[in-house]
Design a protein around this motif. Sequence first.
Motif, PDB file in Angstrom:
ATOM      1  N   LYS A  70       1.094  -1.044   0.668  1.00  0.00           N
ATOM      2  CA  LYS A  70      -0.042  -0.216   0.163  1.00  0.00           C
ATOM      3  C   LYS A  70       0.313   1.275  -0.022  1.00  0.00           C
ATOM      4  O   LYS A  70       0.817   1.902  -0.755  1.00  0.00           O
ATOM      5  CB  LYS A  70      -1.250   0.179   1.485  1.00  0.00           C
ATOM      6  N   LEU A  79       2.867   1.758  -3.598  1.00  0.00           N
ATOM      7  CA  LEU A  79       2.068   2.426  -4.094  1.00  0.00           C
ATOM      8  C   LEU A  79       1.849   4.127  -4.361  1.00  0.00           C
ATOM      9  O   LEU A  79       1.725   4.306  -5.246  1.00  0.00           O
ATOM     10  CB  LEU A  79       0.456   1.637  -4.560  1.00  0.00           C
ATOM     11  N   SER A  80       2.284   4.396  -3.170  1.00  0.00           N
ATOM     12  CA  SER A  80       2.212   5.935  -2.995  1.00  0.00           C
ATOM     13  C   SER A  80       3.129   6.188  -3.658  1.00  0.00           C
ATOM     14  O   SER A  80       3.454   7.587  -3.323  1.00  0.00           O
ATOM     15  CB  SER A  80       1.315   5.835  -1.300  1.00  0.00           C
ATOM     16  N   ARG A 130       2.998  -0.500 -10.023  1.00  0.00           N
ATOM     17  CA  ARG A 130       2.657  -1.996 -10.200  1.00  0.00           C
ATOM     18  C   ARG A 130       3.879  -2.653 -10.990  1.00  0.00           C
ATOM     19  O   ARG A 130       4.441  -3.604 -10.174  1.00  0.00           O
ATOM     20  CB  ARG A 130       1.605  -2.166 -10.165  1.00  0.00           C
ATOM     21  N   LYS A 155      -5.354  -6.007  -9.082  1.00  0.00           N
ATOM     22  CA  LYS A 155      -5.854  -6.590  -7.585  1.00  0.00           C
ATOM     23  C   LYS A 155      -5.913  -4.883  -6.811  1.00  0.00           C
ATOM     24  O   LYS A 155      -5.290  -4.007  -6.506  1.00  0.00           O
ATOM     25  CB  LYS A 155      -4.313  -6.867  -6.662  1.00  0.00           C
ATOM     26  N   GLU A 156      -7.292  -5.134  -5.699  1.00  0.00           N
ATOM     27  CA  GLU A 156      -7.318  -3.670  -4.919  1.00  0.00           C
ATOM     28  C   GLU A 156      -6.640  -4.079  -3.621  1.00  0.00           C
ATOM     29  O   GLU A 156      -7.054  -5.514  -3.127  1.00  0.00           O
ATOM     30  CB  GLU A 156      -8.717  -3.704  -4.413  1.00  0.00           C
ATOM     31  N   ILE A 157      -5.411  -2.970  -2.978  1.00  0.00           N
ATOM     32  CA  ILE A 157      -4.787  -3.398  -2.081  1.00  0.00           C
ATOM     33  C   ILE A 157      -5.490  -3.247  -0.518  1.00  0.00           C
ATOM     34  O   ILE A 157      -6.133  -1.038  -0.666  1.00  0.00           O
ATOM     35  CB  ILE A 157      -4.035  -3.163  -2.237  1.00  0.00           C
ATOM     36  N   LYS A 183      -6.934   6.092  -0.358  1.00  0.00           N
ATOM     37  CA  LYS A 183      -7.389   3.952  -0.896  1.00  0.00           C
ATOM     38  C   LYS A 183      -7.732   4.568  -3.200  1.00  0.00           C
ATOM     39  O   LYS A 183      -6.628   4.395  -3.683  1.00  0.00           O
ATOM     40  CB  LYS A 183      -7.842   2.970  -0.723  1.00  0.00           C
ATOM     41  N   LEU A 193      -5.511   6.990  -3.659  1.00  0.00           N
ATOM     42  CA  LEU A 193      -3.517   6.345  -4.019  1.00  0.00           C
ATOM     43  C   LEU A 193      -3.965   5.462  -5.634  1.00  0.00           C
ATOM     44  O   LEU A 193      -2.859   5.053  -5.417  1.00  0.00           O
ATOM     45  CB  LEU A 193      -3.184   6.447  -3.047  1.00  0.00           C
ATOM     46  N   ASN A 194      -5.503   5.093  -5.611  1.00  0.00           N
ATOM     47  CA  ASN A 194      -5.739   4.430  -6.663  1.00  0.00           C
ATOM     48  C   ASN A 194      -5.243   3.201  -6.535  1.00  0.00           C
ATOM     49  O   ASN A 194      -4.512   1.763  -7.002  1.00  0.00           O
ATOM     50  CB  ASN A 194      -4.156   4.594  -8.372  1.00  0.00           C
ATOM     51  N   LEU A 195      -5.261   2.412  -5.038  1.00  0.00           N
ATOM     52  CA  LEU A 195      -4.635   1.408  -4.750  1.00  0.00           C
ATOM     53  C   LEU A 195      -6.427   0.488  -4.961  1.00  0.00           C
ATOM     54  O   LEU A 195      -5.925  -1.098  -4.365  1.00  0.00           O
ATOM     55  CB  LEU A 195      -5.227   1.656  -3.134  1.00  0.00           C
ATOM     56  N   ILE A 196      -7.225   1.108  -5.015  1.00  0.00           N
ATOM     57  CA  ILE A 196      -8.672   0.732  -5.189  1.00  0.00           C
ATOM     58  C   ILE A 196      -9.225   1.366  -6.517  1.00  0.00           C
ATOM     59  O   ILE A 196      -8.892   2.171  -6.681  1.00  0.00           O
ATOM     60  CB  ILE A 196      -9.011   0.439  -4.050  1.00  0.00           C
ATOM     61  N   ASN A 197      -9.946   0.231  -7.065  1.00  0.00           N
ATOM     62  CA  ASN A 197     -10.799   1.059  -8.929  1.00  0.00           C
ATOM     63  C   ASN A 197     -12.478   1.342  -8.233  1.00  0.00           C
ATOM     64  O   ASN A 197     -12.605   1.000  -7.057  1.00  0.00           O
ATOM     65  CB  ASN A 197     -11.205  -0.407  -9.463  1.00  0.00           C
TER      66      ASN A 197
END
Lengths: 222, 284
Positions: A70, A73-74, A79, A220-222, B47, B50-54
Amino acid sequence: MIKGLILKDLYVFKSYKNNIYSVLIIDILVIFFASFKIEMITTGTIIFLISFGLNSISTFSYDENADSNKYLLSLPLTRKKIVQAKYIFAIINNLLSFMIGFMISFIIALYLKSDLSNIVNNINICLLAFTGTSLLICTDMPCIYKWGVEKGRIQATIIPVVMVFILAIILFVLFILFPNIYYLIKIDTILKFIPIICLIINILLYVISYFISLKIFLKKEI
Amino acid sequence: MKDNLEITNLEKKYADFTLKNINIKVSKGKIVGFIGQNGSGKTTTIKAILNLINYDQGSIKIFSKNNQKLTSLDKEQIGVLLDDSFFSPILNVKDINKLMKCFYHNWNEELYFDYLKKFKIPLNKTLKEFSGGMKRKIQVLCAICHEPKLLILDEPTNSLDPIFRYEILDIFTNFVRNKENSILITTHITSDLDLIADQLVFIDEGQIVLDISKDTLDKDYGLIKDTQKNIDLIDPSYYFKKLKYKNKTLLLINNVSKFNNKYPNFTIIKPSLEEIMLLLVKGE
């Protein structure tokens, strides 16, 4: 950027260097004692290569415990780069274990005044063990990306077993259908080509595994 | 470009939770406080940013660019602190410095070590040996020492002692002083936002229930604590929310001057953000 990610995993390695040294010493002892009977030298080498080569997978546990992906990725990382770095690190680690394993067994073989055929045979065994380790890494990594370290390792244990089982069935069926095939296969010829066969298999394994992992991680959703 | 971050009509559906119609603007030079109880959708929004989820609908723009199309160089302009995610606890601050140098072209090593010295953080201890507060200080440094333009901070003052909290809040206030930088900050320690925020966004059950500037809040909002009998005398169109709390009734007023004209005998006090949040979530 990839350099930073590889460095991060190296720091993880550094932190449990005592464990690595212990494994190294135990493996050297196994090779050494096994090698009193020259045919056994390969057993020790295989144990060393697999146990050492798979070390890179443990970095996933450290990432998962700190939920690092997490945060990574910030940062200015993609990815794709994160997956690339994991594969580069795993390949380097596996190559290193191959080189160290081979060197140790080579030195012991020289010490025992083994003949050249044994040494050549040992290279082939090391290459096969390297490829076996690659197979484990390449099934482990997509599973870990998909299910996480805990669940992923269970799936990753099952998949190679299933793959070997399917291969055995195919060979069995081939031998039943074409009994003469056994006489056509020349083991000596195959042995000559082991390095090139291993190289092709390794390239295929890593490329296929990388693209599967990347596809999983991109979605993948993180 | 006026806003460093702009969220428009953001929607994200889960089986048991939905983020609905989220609109947030973080303008240059501003600190926006994002407040809500646990599970209200703050972290899901972060999230998504930060593009961690769609997300299912809407758009998120950072520096006027779609957040899914940000380049590494764009991301170098963002500093992030996440409540539950950081480097592996086996790293020490020197290791972290080396990593950050690899990740950021602008990483200011000197500033990083100056702050470490100022905050009395030992260089050779690993993160796992630090207290929660010390670790949080390092996270703050990692968010600011590459001199970003936008800070996204999830619970940055969590587990910090009051003295260091003020030091950190001071850093944040100075950060936006150039009128170019901005901060989106989530926290449940609402007193921090009272001190630094320019804009406040309250979220509850995945929806924004109030988006207001701190100045308007200070000017127009008031709180009355009185008996139910007295409160019953007030026309409902003159207040915003009402809540029975212990043996009193709380009344949140959203137009103090209008209320004062009509009911000059009631005592109106300045509500804390905590009280506003309580009334927004539990009030009727």
